[in-house]
Design an enzyme around this catalytic site. Structure first.
Site, mmCIF file in Angstrom:
data_model
loop_
_atom_site.group_PDB
_atom_site.id
_atom_site.type_symbol
_atom_site.label_atom_id
_atom_site.label_comp_id
_atom_site.label_asym_id
_atom_site.label_seq_id
_atom_site.Cartn_x
_atom_site.Cartn_y
_atom_site.Cartn_z
ATOM 1 N N TYR A 142 0.820 -1.215 0.000
ATOM 2 C CA TYR A 142 0.000 0.000 0.000
ATOM 3 C C TYR A 142 0.859 1.271 0.000
ATOM 4 O O TYR A 142 0.357 2.364 -0.210
ATOM 5 C CB TYR A 142 -0.948 0.021 1.198
ATOM 6 C CG TYR A 142 -2.027 -1.049 1.165
ATOM 7 C CD1 TYR A 142 -2.290 -1.767 0.006
ATOM 8 C CD2 TYR A 142 -2.780 -1.341 2.285
ATOM 9 C CE1 TYR A 142 -3.264 -2.746 -0.029
ATOM 10 C CE2 TYR A 142 -3.764 -2.327 2.249
ATOM 11 C CZ TYR A 142 -3.990 -3.026 1.089
ATOM 12 O OH TYR A 142 -4.966 -3.999 1.063
ATOM 13 N N LYS A 193 3.624 -15.386 1.884
ATOM 14 C CA LYS A 193 3.537 -16.123 0.613
ATOM 15 C C LYS A 193 4.984 -16.356 0.178
ATOM 16 O O LYS A 193 5.402 -15.966 -0.923
ATOM 17 C CB LYS A 193 2.723 -15.280 -0.384
ATOM 18 C CG LYS A 193 2.262 -16.025 -1.607
ATOM 19 C CD LYS A 193 1.146 -17.025 -1.357
ATOM 20 C CE LYS A 193 0.793 -17.723 -2.669
ATOM 21 N NZ LYS A 193 0.137 -19.018 -2.494
ATOM 22 N N ASP A 226 -2.930 -18.259 1.448
ATOM 23 C CA ASP A 226 -4.096 -18.926 0.860
ATOM 24 C C ASP A 226 -4.604 -20.032 1.785
ATOM 25 O O ASP A 226 -5.812 -20.189 1.994
ATOM 26 C CB ASP A 226 -3.794 -19.467 -0.547
ATOM 27 C CG ASP A 226 -2.418 -20.079 -0.665
ATOM 28 O OD1 ASP A 226 -1.600 -19.953 0.262
ATOM 29 O OD2 ASP A 226 -2.145 -20.720 -1.704
ATOM 30 N N ASP A 250 -5.090 -7.003 5.869
ATOM 31 C CA ASP A 250 -6.310 -6.296 5.508
ATOM 32 C C ASP A 250 -7.412 -7.320 5.224
ATOM 33 O O ASP A 250 -8.536 -7.239 5.729
ATOM 34 C CB ASP A 250 -6.008 -5.446 4.251
ATOM 35 C CG ASP A 250 -7.098 -4.443 3.960
ATOM 36 O OD1 ASP A 250 -8.079 -4.396 4.706
ATOM 37 O OD2 ASP A 250 -6.954 -3.700 2.964
ATOM 38 N N ASP A 254 -10.520 -8.911 8.073
ATOM 39 C CA ASP A 254 -11.948 -8.783 7.754
ATOM 40 C C ASP A 254 -12.613 -10.151 7.781
ATOM 41 O O ASP A 254 -13.725 -10.309 8.290
ATOM 42 C CB ASP A 254 -12.137 -8.160 6.363
ATOM 43 C CG ASP A 254 -12.367 -6.660 6.447
ATOM 44 O OD1 ASP A 254 -11.908 -6.057 7.431
ATOM 45 O OD2 ASP A 254 -12.993 -6.106 5.526
#
Ligand code: NAD
Length: 373
Positions: A142, A193, A226, A250, A254
């Site tokens: 970001y 990852k 994942d 992020d 959620d």
């Protein structure tokens, strides 16, 4: 007793309504002599743009820096959709995070027995759930440069974002995760990852080295993002503390928060670096939800996420675990007694307004809560 200086920035929409209920809790602790807290108040978001011409004025920022911690409501609303980019309410929030270097975002996902029916998962999967997601908030994709959309000819354009982490950024968020785990069930799962991303490889190497050097009594495991997204739905109770980067955090936070039901129940904390001179760290506590323009001004919003955010402030900024626990237990008592705002309403319960919910939590703290229904 030391005076605690709290800055309230209620913001827009339901922000002022839910923050008013937090004040009732502070007034109660002050009256009881358990706290000696001063509250100052200022604007952030759309109301700050309307008042000061900017969503976070320098004078407000100075007050945020000076306060022991900041209690934030929410920002945003349809009336500011078409303002210039730098005047958007969200720009105030981003500036606050950046200026205070709030690199650690803590989001608990905790299941309340009384609200198990509100989860989309089966009650047995979420009963007793208590996860803390620690998201790196000021680095990663970001913020990494270059970030642009460029014209590459022949009618083609290219969009670029850059995922970038340094060792020190990884280490400081890892410290936060290990320190939190030490006060919990002593398990950290680091999510990356690393099989396909260089930044993920570095992330894994750095946290592994830190663990070996300083946190050997805590269990450290690694998981690809994942798989983690899948495991959070399959068997969320396997996790204690999850630590991950900005982008993955992020999404996963959620996902995790929704395991437990309504947005109106979920608190958060954003912490900056500890000042070695004072031992204090900048901190902003806020509900995860937004300004909910659809119910703003109607006394319908659930204030429990904000009250639980204040409980996090008691724990992480003031080291008052006793008062944090009292507040969390008061919220549980109110739910058990059947008080419900519309977002968590269930058969056999009593529908209450925002202010009635705040009154009920105060009554629970004062040991005079009556059964609602
Ligand atoms: P939202 O969280 O405001 O609302 C989503 C839905 O949840 C709405 O139906 C709302 O009524 C409901 N809801 C939210 N909080 C609730 C509460 N405490 N009690 C009961 N119901 C509640 O998200 P949105 O509608 O996508 O965004 C509205 C505005 O808020 C936008 O301007 C957005 O940019 C902003 N926003 C701000 C923040 C923040 O301040 N941190 C976070 C998210 C969204």
């Amino acid at each position: 007793m030391n005076t605690v200086n709290i800055l309230f920035v209620p913001g827009d929409g339901i922000g002022p309504e839910v923050m008013a209920e937090v004040k009732k809790i502070i007034t109660h602790f002050n009256a009881q002599g358990a706290l000696n807290a001063n509250i100052d108040e200022d604007h952030i978001g759309g109301i700050a743009t309307d008042t000061y011409g900017t969503p976070l004025a320098d004078s407000t920022l100075a007050k945020c820096r000076a306060a022991d911690f900041v209690m934030l409501g929410a920002v945003g609303g349809p009336q500011w959709t078409n303002v210039d980019y730098h005047l958007r309410p969200e720009a105030g929030l981003l500036r606050l995070r950046k200026e205070l270097d709030l690199f650690a975002n803590l989001r608990p996902a905790q299941a309340f027995d009384e609200l198990l029916g509100a989860s989309t998962l089966q009650p047995d999967v979420v009963r007793g759930l208590d996860i803390m997601i620690v998201r790196e908030l000021t680095g990663g994709i970001y913020f990494g440069e270059p970030r642009l959309i460029e014209d590459i000819g022949n009618g083609e354009r290219r969009g670029i974002d850059t995922q970038v982490y340094t060792s020190s950024e990884i280490k400081r968020i890892s410290h936060v995760a290990f320190e939190l785990a030490a006060q919990r069930r002593k398990k950290v799962c680091s999510v990356d990852k690393a099989n396909v991303m260089k930044s993920g490889m570095l992330w894994r190497e750095e946290i592994t080295a830190l663990h070996k050097a300083q946190y050997g009594t805590t269990e450290l495991s690694h998981m690809y993002v994942d798989n983690c997204a899948m495991q959070l739905l399959r068997n969320p109770k396997q996790f204690d503390v999850i630590v991950t980067d900005n982008l993955f955090g992020d999404i996963l936070s959620d996902e995790a928060s929704m395991l437990t039901g309504s947005l109106g129940m979920i608190p958060s904390a954003s912490l900056g670096p500890v000042n070695p001179k004072t031992g204090k760290r900048p901190a902003v506590y806020e509900p995860v939800h937004g300004s909910a323009p659809d119910i703003a001004g109607k006394n319908k919003a659930n204030p429990l996420a904000s009250i639980l955010s204040f409980a996090m402030a008691l724990r992480y900024s003031l080291s008052r675990d006793d008062l944090a626990l009292e507040t969390e237990n008061a919220v549980k008592a109110v739910l058990a007694a059947g008080y419900r705002t519309p977002d968590i309403m269930a058969a056999g319960c009593r529908l209450v307004t925002t202010s009635q919910m705040g009154d009920a939590v105060t009554a629970a703290l004062q040991g005079r809560l009556e059964k609602a229904a």
